[in-house]
Design an enzyme around this catalytic site. Structure first.
Site, PDB file in Angstrom:
ATOM      1  N   GLY A  75       0.804  -1.217   0.000  1.00 41.50           N
ATOM      2  CA  GLY A  75       0.000   0.000   0.000  1.00 41.50           C
ATOM      3  C   GLY A  75       0.836   1.266   0.000  1.00 41.50           C
ATOM      4  O   GLY A  75       2.042   1.238   0.201  1.00 41.50           O
ATOM      5  N   ARG A  78       3.718   6.032   2.122  1.00 38.19           N
ATOM      6  CA  ARG A  78       4.140   7.438   2.264  1.00 38.19           C
ATOM      7  C   ARG A  78       3.724   8.270   1.053  1.00 38.19           C
ATOM      8  O   ARG A  78       4.294   9.329   0.796  1.00 38.19           O
ATOM      9  CB  ARG A  78       5.635   7.524   2.467  1.00 38.19           C
ATOM     10  N   LYS A  98       4.543  12.460  -2.282  1.00 35.11           N
ATOM     11  CA  LYS A  98       5.362  11.360  -1.757  1.00 35.11           C
ATOM     12  C   LYS A  98       6.229  11.914  -0.632  1.00 35.11           C
ATOM     13  O   LYS A  98       7.018  12.830  -0.849  1.00 35.11           O
ATOM     14  CB  LYS A  98       6.241  10.779  -2.874  1.00 35.11           C
ATOM     15  N   GLY A 111       6.746   7.439   6.863  1.00 35.88           N
ATOM     16  CA  GLY A 111       5.956   8.132   5.842  1.00 35.88           C
ATOM     17  C   GLY A 111       6.693   9.285   5.173  1.00 35.88           C
ATOM     18  O   GLY A 111       6.113  10.043   4.394  1.00 35.88           O
ATOM     19  N   ARG A 168       3.891  14.138  -7.332  1.00 40.41           N
ATOM     20  CA  ARG A 168       3.874  13.372  -8.571  1.00 40.41           C
ATOM     21  C   ARG A 168       2.537  13.572  -9.276  1.00 40.41           C
ATOM     22  O   ARG A 168       1.510  13.782  -8.625  1.00 40.41           O
ATOM     23  CB  ARG A 168       4.059  11.881  -8.280  1.00 40.41           C
ATOM     24  N   ARG A 175      -1.473   0.335  -9.753  1.00 38.07           N
ATOM     25  CA  ARG A 175      -0.382  -0.608 -10.030  1.00 38.07           C
ATOM     26  C   ARG A 175      -0.936  -2.020 -10.200  1.00 38.07           C
ATOM     27  O   ARG A 175      -2.073  -2.288  -9.798  1.00 38.07           O
ATOM     28  CB  ARG A 175       0.589  -0.597  -8.834  1.00 38.07           C
ATOM     29  N   ASP A 246       4.345  -4.219  -7.352  1.00 35.58           N
ATOM     30  CA  ASP A 246       3.760  -2.996  -6.777  1.00 35.58           C
ATOM     31  C   ASP A 246       4.385  -1.748  -7.390  1.00 35.58           C
ATOM     32  O   ASP A 246       3.916  -0.639  -7.150  1.00 35.58           O
ATOM     33  CB  ASP A 246       3.919  -2.985  -5.249  1.00 35.58           C
ATOM     34  N   ASN A 247       5.442  -1.926  -8.179  1.00 33.64           N
ATOM     35  CA  ASN A 247       6.059  -0.785  -8.852  1.00 33.64           C
ATOM     36  C   ASN A 247       5.806  -0.818 -10.356  1.00 33.64           C
ATOM     37  O   ASN A 247       6.555  -0.231 -11.135  1.00 33.64           O
ATOM     38  CB  ASN A 247       7.562  -0.765  -8.572  1.00 33.64           C
ATOM     39  N   ASP A 256       7.700   4.998  -9.460  1.00 38.04           N
ATOM     40  CA  ASP A 256       8.503   4.709  -8.261  1.00 38.04           C
ATOM     41  C   ASP A 256       9.995   4.702  -8.551  1.00 38.04           C
ATOM     42  O   ASP A 256      10.635   3.654  -8.638  1.00 38.04           O
ATOM     43  CB  ASP A 256       8.075   3.383  -7.607  1.00 38.04           C
TER      44      ASP A 256
HETATM   45  P1  AMP Z   1       9.289   1.109  -2.546  1.00 36.04           P
HETATM   46  O1  AMP Z   1      10.443   0.177  -2.392  1.00 36.04           O
HETATM   47  O2  AMP Z   1       9.666   2.563  -2.429  1.00 36.04           O
HETATM   48  O3  AMP Z   1       8.466   0.848  -3.758  1.00 36.04           O
HETATM   49  O4  AMP Z   1       8.360   0.864  -1.257  1.00 36.04           O
HETATM   50  C1  AMP Z   1       7.834  -0.389  -0.916  1.00 36.04           C
HETATM   51  C2  AMP Z   1       6.754  -0.210   0.111  1.00 36.04           C
HETATM   52  O5  AMP Z   1       7.268   0.370   1.307  1.00 36.04           O
HETATM   53  C3  AMP Z   1       5.608   0.693  -0.313  1.00 36.04           C
HETATM   54  O6  AMP Z   1       4.414   0.168   0.202  1.00 36.04           O
HETATM   55  C4  AMP Z   1       5.963   2.017   0.325  1.00 36.04           C
HETATM   56  O7  AMP Z   1       4.826   2.822   0.526  1.00 36.04           O
HETATM   57  C5  AMP Z   1       6.576   1.567   1.639  1.00 36.04           C
HETATM   58  N1  AMP Z   1       7.510   2.550   2.193  1.00 36.04           N
HETATM   59  C6  AMP Z   1       8.786   2.781   1.796  1.00 36.04           C
HETATM   60  N2  AMP Z   1       9.348   3.749   2.551  1.00 36.04           N
HETATM   61  C7  AMP Z   1       8.420   4.144   3.453  1.00 36.04           C
HETATM   62  C8  AMP Z   1       8.394   5.108   4.509  1.00 36.04           C
HETATM   63  N3  AMP Z   1       9.455   5.863   4.810  1.00 36.04           N
HETATM   64  N4  AMP Z   1       7.251   5.236   5.209  1.00 36.04           N
HETATM   65  C9  AMP Z   1       6.181   4.485   4.936  1.00 36.04           C
HETATM   66  N5  AMP Z   1       6.137   3.551   3.982  1.00 36.04           N
HETATM   67  C10 AMP Z   1       7.248   3.371   3.233  1.00 36.04           C
HETATM   68 MG    MG Z   2       6.874   1.309  -4.586  1.00 37.78          MG
END
Ligand code: AMP
Ligand code: MG
Length: 492
Positions: A75, A78, A98, A111, A168, A175, A246-247, A256
């Site tokens: 989900g 952030r 973001k 977040g 963004r 996704r 998810d990306n 992402d």
């Molecule tokens: P990403 O690798 O950036 O695609 O993130 C993978 C997952 O981790 C996604 O669900 C992001 O929303 C969550 N996520 C990454 N960094 C944070 C953060 N600092 N705070 C909250 N959720 C995060």
């Molecule tokens: Mg992501």
């Protein structure tokens, strides 16, 4: 979050929102004027301190396959969607912050986002757009005035870094994982609603009256768009780095920007992502196979909505056909081949093999190749693209041999406009890893000038722009094994 596609959530206000950079093109897509952007309200809204009338912020629920394994619910942890804008031209754009604070999907994380990764996302989104690669866009980069704690290299040395927010902009941020999560819970009604909503809102060209036919067309379209996306990545030398489901954007957009990277010396085995160093799942040369693998996971998630699996299999086949056609066409154009000839594919494969063995800079090579005179093919113009004099000596004869046949080949079709044709598909400027890193280093000391300058250069990546020639330079030696340049962690 059972039964839900999203959750209402408000951004968490920060100490001192400040505008650091913005994209004039995206502002104009949203009908925002220079005065709008300059107002203090702009920085407040796009850092998450203030909502405008009509904004109903939410975070989306999605799951995903990460590094080959089902990871369950992820989900928007952030990312907070502010709502959609209908511009004067009748286009609809979703706005998403973001780093504007935690959501119900934050899983105890903060977040937030740090300045360095926000600069990378902001600049690369716009650079990709100007390169002609499908991508989410970036309206603004703002500072939060608050520190964020990160262990950048995962080595037990966390430190405080400046926090930032990127706004963004895309027609949709949906996704593959949004569909996967509903399916994984057996919630087929929700899955069907999300599919039909997506088709109605984001695929207006799909008008089949029959629901089954409509969904089949849609899946095929997702496969085609994903194939086109990866072909473009291969054309410009972009490595996404974290192609988890998810990306993967349902619209076939690059989404992402994390530990992504740009190919310097042409190396299909290279990945910028330190987390992926061992298996190199997301390496440059494997991106098409991974996109196909991801689409197969999406097909599995959608299967309950289809009476037979044939339309899903057809869609996946269409990925292969589309990718083969697009990649072949784009590579031929990069080499300056106009009409398809027998032997082109071999010549391209051989040329690319030489680039890899000879440790040759991909971007510099293709610009230089355009300047090779087919009447007197010489290695001289290509010299500057080599990283290693020894490699040039070792492979020089092979290159010369290949170049001779290449010259004969390009002489066969419209040689007079070859340079323009090649320069229109081979960028002179890409957001090389070291360039972004230099801009980050300066920005962390309060100097945003390099961010602004790179944003400007990357607006016209195919133009010579002699005043910016230094940004076309191949990777300097200091950047070869430097964190942030040759490798990046997911910490952001
Ligand atoms: P990403 O690798 O950036 O695609 O993130 C993978 C997952 O981790 C996604 O669900 C992001 O929303 C969550 N996520 C990454 N960094 C944070 C953060 N600092 N705070 C909250 N959720 C995060
Ligand atoms: Mg992501």
């Amino acid at each position: 979050m059972q039964g839900a596609c999203w959750s209402r959530v408000e951004p968490t206000p920060v100490a001192a929102p400040r505008l650091l950079a913005w994209s004039a093109e995206v502002a104009s897509l949203l009908d925002l004027t220079v005065e709008d952007v300059a107002s203090s309200e702009f920085a407040e809204v796009f850092t998450g301190n203030r909502l405008l009338a009509g904004m109903q912020p939410y975070a989306a629920c999605y799951g995903g396959h990460q590094f080959g394994h089902w990871a369950g619910q992820l989900g928007d942890g952030r990312a907070i969607n502010l709502g959609e804008v209908l511009n004067r031209a009748g286009q609809r754009w979703d706005l998403q912050l973001k780093g504007a604070g935690p959501t119900p999907y934050a899983r105890r994380a903060d977040g937030r986002a740090v300045l360095r990764s926000s600069i990378r996302e902001f600049l690369c989104s716009e650079a990709m757009h100007h390169l002609g690669v499908p991508t989410t866009r970036a309206l603004s980069l703002t500072a939060t005035g608050e520190a964020v704690l990160r262990d950048k290299m995962y080595d037990g040395n966390p430190r405080h870094e400046p926090g930032a927010v990127v706004c963004r902009v895309a027609p949709s941020f949906i996704r593959f994982g949004n569909f996967e999560i509903a399916s994984s819970r057996g919630d087929h009604e929700l899955l069907a609603r999300l599919v039909d909503f997506t088709i109605a809102r984001d695929f207006p060209e799909i008008v089949e009256a029959d629901a089954d036919a409509r969904r089949a067309r849609w899946f095929t379209s997702v496969c085609e768009r994903s194939a086109l996306l990866v072909a473009h990545w291969m054309r410009v030398g972009f490595v996404h780095g974290v192609m988890n489901t998810d990306n993967m954007s349902i619209l076939g957009l690059t989404i992402d920007y994390g530990p992504y990277g740009w190919i310097d010396d042409y190396d299909p085995d290279w990945t910028p992502n330190t987390t992926d160093e061992e298996h190199r799942r997301y390496r440059f040369g494997q991106q098409a196979q991974i996109a196909h693998w991801n689409l197969t996971r999406l097909a599995e998630a959608l299967a309950p909505l289809f009476a037979t699996q044939a339309p899903l299999r057809d869609g996946l086949d269409r990925f292969v056909a589309t990718y083969t056609r697009e990649y072949g066409g784009m590579m031929a154009a990069k080499f300056g081949f106009l009409e398809p000839h027998a032997g082109d594919a071999e010549s391209i494969a051989e040329g690319l093999g030489l680039l890899q063995r000879g440790e040759v800079d991909m971007t510099a090579f293709f610009r230089a190749l355009a300047t090779v005179d087919p009447k007197a093919p010489s290695l001289e113009p290509l010299r500057g693209a080599f990283y290693d004099e020894d490699a040039l000596r070792r492979h020089g004869a092979d290159f010369q041999h290949w170049l001779g046949r290449y010259a004969a080949r390009v002489s066969a079709d419209a040689p007079q406009d070859r340079v323009e044709r090649m320069n229109a598909v081979n960028p002179r400027y890409v957001l090389r890893n070291y360039l972004a890193q230099e801009a980050i280093h300066l920005a962390e000391q309060g100097d945003l000038s390099r961010v602004h300058e790179l944003l400007e250069v990357m607006r016209r990546p195919y133009d010579e722009q002699p005043e910016y020639a230094r940004y076309a330079a191949k990777r300097p030696d200091w950047a070869r094994n430097q964190p942030g340049c040759s490798m990046l962690s997911c910490s952001s």
